[in-house]
Design a protein around this motif. Structure first.
Motif, mmCIF file in Angstrom:
data_model
loop_
_atom_site.group_PDB
_atom_site.id
_atom_site.type_symbol
_atom_site.label_atom_id
_atom_site.label_comp_id
_atom_site.label_asym_id
_atom_site.label_seq_id
_atom_site.Cartn_x
_atom_site.Cartn_y
_atom_site.Cartn_z
ATOM 1 N N UNK A 113 5.970 60.924 52.490
ATOM 2 C CA UNK A 113 5.490 62.171 52.628
ATOM 3 C C UNK A 113 6.297 62.849 53.803
ATOM 4 N N UNK A 114 6.699 61.914 54.878
ATOM 5 C CA UNK A 114 7.499 62.308 56.061
ATOM 6 C C UNK A 114 8.702 62.819 55.626
ATOM 7 N N UNK A 115 9.407 61.835 54.840
ATOM 8 C CA UNK A 115 10.695 61.812 54.455
ATOM 9 C C UNK A 115 10.833 63.049 53.314
ATOM 10 N N UNK A 116 9.827 63.261 52.457
ATOM 11 C CA UNK A 116 10.044 64.569 51.681
ATOM 12 C C UNK A 116 10.048 65.677 52.268
ATOM 13 N N UNK A 117 8.900 65.895 53.221
ATOM 14 C CA UNK A 117 8.855 67.017 54.017
ATOM 15 C C UNK A 117 9.951 67.308 54.797
ATOM 16 N N UNK A 118 10.542 66.365 55.354
ATOM 17 C CA UNK A 118 11.826 66.481 56.429
ATOM 18 C C UNK A 118 13.035 66.952 55.381
#
Length: 285
Positions: free
Chosen positions: A226-231
């Motif tokens: 989720x962190x990588x996708x949002x970034x």
């Protein structure tokens, strides 16, 4: 930004569950959102999660001193066929270590197996370069039935930030050059969303809560995904940012638009459990 200001969207970690060793599940919530924003965000994240999350795989193997002449034949002294060995190698889950002192791990990197039979060959027998961790160390690769040496060279690659590497099965190799492994660069197994409308008498005050459930195969955790996708989604819009000022980062933009920047530490997954998961099979033969 005032962290007590509840009028801006905030991520909330709801649950984390190790369903089994190759299936991790996380649940998250985002809100309050304006009506219609939940569907927009979930659709964007879905596409990014399935297509743009970096992960690491074995992509090629070369056997030394084997008598095999095509993919269906056995290596002398090994019970499994080469096609079975390739399938077993494809089941091995790799995780990159993101320590900065290790430098660029984009690859390709190389690993090796060098064993004398008779014995079984497992994932824990692979000698990996620094920064590469094997998660399922008990995965069987092959069974050496004779007093022969089993020697293999493995190529490790990580999909790039912008695109996946070409599928290695599209490239034909001779037995002397080795064999392609049908690497799967998609660690996210499942994504589902639920949008709940908070109804008020004044329709202009209606808000939404977005609930997400993300399941991964263990190469990344749900919160990392989720962190990588949002970034990636936010970073994409940096290219349209009009300014002439200093270079703008993801976290700068998150602060400018007054949306809380996502940090992997926000979600509270237990890192000790993760380390135990990595080493759980270490003592197996």
């Amino acid at each position: 930004m005032n962290q007590k200001d509840k009028s801006f969207p905030q991520w909330e970690f709801l649950a984390y569950n190790v369903v089994k060793k190759n299936l991790l599940c996380g649940r998250f919530a985002l809100g309050p959102l304006k009506k219609g924003q939940g569907q927009l965000i979930s659709s964007t994240l879905r596409r990014t999660l399935f297509n743009a999350i970096e992960c690491t795989c074995f992509t090629h193997v070369k056997f030394r001193h084997s008598r095999a002449t095509n993919v269906l034949q056995n290596i002398f002294g090994v019970s499994e066929s080469i096609s079975e060995i390739l399938d077993n190698l494809n089941q091995i889950k790799l995780k990159r270590n993101f320590r900065s002192d290790l430098g660029d791990l984009q690859g390709p990197l190389y690993a090796s197996i060098d064993l004398q039979g008779p014995r079984s060959v497992r994932a824990k027998d692979i000698k990996c370069p620094p920064g590469i961790v094997i998660l399922n160390k008990a995965q069987v690769i092959a069974t050496i039935t004779e007093n022969v040496r089993f020697l293999a060279e493995l190529t490790i690659e990580t999909n790039s930030i912008d695109s996946l590497p070409p599928r290695r099965l599209e490239t034909r190799f001779t037995p002397e050059d080795g064999y392609a492994i049908d690497a799967v660069f998609t660690p996210v197994q499942k994504f589902s969303e639920s949008i709940h409308l908070q109804d008020f008498e004044n329709e202009n005050l209606q808000t939404e809560m977005l609930f997400l459930e993300i399941s991964t195969d263990g190469r990344v955790t749900p919160s990392e995904a989720l962190f990588k996708a949002s970034e990636k989604v936010i970073t994409l819009f940096l290219s349209f940012y009009v300014g002439g000022e200093k270079e703008v980062t993801y976290f700068d933009l998150a602060e400018r638009v007054r949306v809380k920047a996502i940090k992997s530490s926000d979600f509270g997954e237990d890192s000790e459990d993760w380390d135990d998961w990595e080493d759980a099979d270490q003592d197996l033969d």
